[in-house]
Write an enzyme that holds these catalytic residues in place. Sequence first.
Site, PDB file in Angstrom:
ATOM      1  N   TYR A   1     -15.426   8.387  -1.818  1.00 47.16           N
ATOM      2  CA  TYR A   1     -15.695   9.269  -0.686  1.00 47.16           C
ATOM      3  C   TYR A   1     -15.683   8.453   0.600  1.00 47.16           C
ATOM      4  CZ  TYR A   1     -17.968  12.598   2.394  1.00 47.16           C
ATOM      5  OH  TYR A   1     -18.253  13.439   3.432  1.00 47.16           O
TER       6      TYR A   1
ATOM      7  N   LYS B   1      -8.931   8.461 -18.083  1.00 46.72           N
ATOM      8  CA  LYS B   1      -9.221   7.035 -18.120  1.00 46.72           C
ATOM      9  C   LYS B   1     -10.397   6.712 -19.022  1.00 46.72           C
ATOM     10  CE  LYS B   1     -10.102   3.117 -15.016  1.00 46.72           C
ATOM     11  NZ  LYS B   1     -10.303   2.720 -13.605  1.00 46.72           N
TER      12      LYS B   1
ATOM     13  N   HIS C   1     -15.931  11.869 -13.394  1.00 46.80           N
ATOM     14  CA  HIS C   1     -16.944  10.834 -13.205  1.00 46.80           C
ATOM     15  C   HIS C   1     -18.230  11.246 -13.916  1.00 46.80           C
ATOM     16  CE1 HIS C   1     -15.365   8.205  -9.743  1.00 46.80           C
ATOM     17  NE2 HIS C   1     -14.351   8.861 -10.274  1.00 46.80           N
TER      18      HIS C   1
ATOM     19  N   ARG D   1      -4.923  10.969 -11.235  1.00 44.67           N
ATOM     20  CA  ARG D   1      -4.242   9.680 -11.221  1.00 44.67           C
ATOM     21  C   ARG D   1      -2.761   9.881 -11.541  1.00 44.67           C
ATOM     22  NH1 ARG D   1      -9.072   9.265 -13.993  1.00 44.67           N
ATOM     23  NH2 ARG D   1     -10.613   7.790 -13.122  1.00 44.67           N
TER      24      ARG D   1
END
Length: 325
Positions: free
Chosen positions: A313, A224, A303, A199
């Site tokens: 994706y 995050k 994730h 990010r």
Amino acid sequence: MATIVRRGKTWRAQVRLRGQSASATFDSKRQAQEWAHDIEYQIRQGTYGKPNAGTFGDLMRRFAEVVSPGRAGARWEQLRINSLLSDPISQILLDELKTQHFAEFRDRRLTAISPGSVNREINLLGAVCRYALREWHLLDHHPIRGLERPRNPRPRDRRISEQEVGQICAGLGWQEAAPQTRRQEVAWAFLVALETAMRLGEILALNREDLDLEGRYVTVQISKNGDKRHIPLSQRAVELFRMVMDRSGSFLQVGRDAASGLFRHARIDAKIEDLRFHDTRHEALTRLARKLDVLDLARMVGHRDPRSLMIYYNATATEIASRLD
């Protein structure tokens, strides 16, 4: 002011402020810090030691000052809470707060912002309520539990072509060398994002101590979800990091708001439609999925649930068909 010291396996916090003092012992330093911040807040507000439920707006302010600084996305939370203090829900007394008030809040906000944005605001207010219920004991129930949420829009599936990459880089003055200007720093960050799926905020926070070129990875200290993670580097990513490895401290000097603005101007000047910097995450994940198995990919991009990778994706049917030959 607060003093926090370790005593064996526990942490003791002591607050002395405006002639008042308080102390307590906790299992972790973070718990001690949060408690001390909260007691200082209560003393400054004149509510320490007094039964005072107050309004939901009072609760939001307390959360923003005491809890948000220790959470990922603190700046967004504090700005959002400050904005929501103008909403009628901030005037509701905690003793009277019901799910109905949040349903009315939801309906008001849906007239102004997207369903996805409304859900993010409800998530934030839900965190405020959880703290009031479990930590501060100012609520006897969770008023958002059971609230019907707006349906989120379909995830973005914007891909980035090589032509658009070239146009953006040209617009930012990229020269395939160590970036010298803020515009070139944004181009460097853009190229790094396409290689790593990082990010923008994660890239801007990187410094020399986070880079291990021998091991071919860079470390994101706080992501995050609050976790630290190591990002493996492709050969192209290694080339990009070699350009800045001699810098001490942060690799980039450009701030997040400035970076977003410069990227937006480059997109507009190139007449590229509907492209955001965060779309690099979609593009990078789709490219990386051809090289890594799903567990490695989930670990790389942070994730915890591999199923959430499907949000990013975005391989086209044609691309998938080309691998069937």
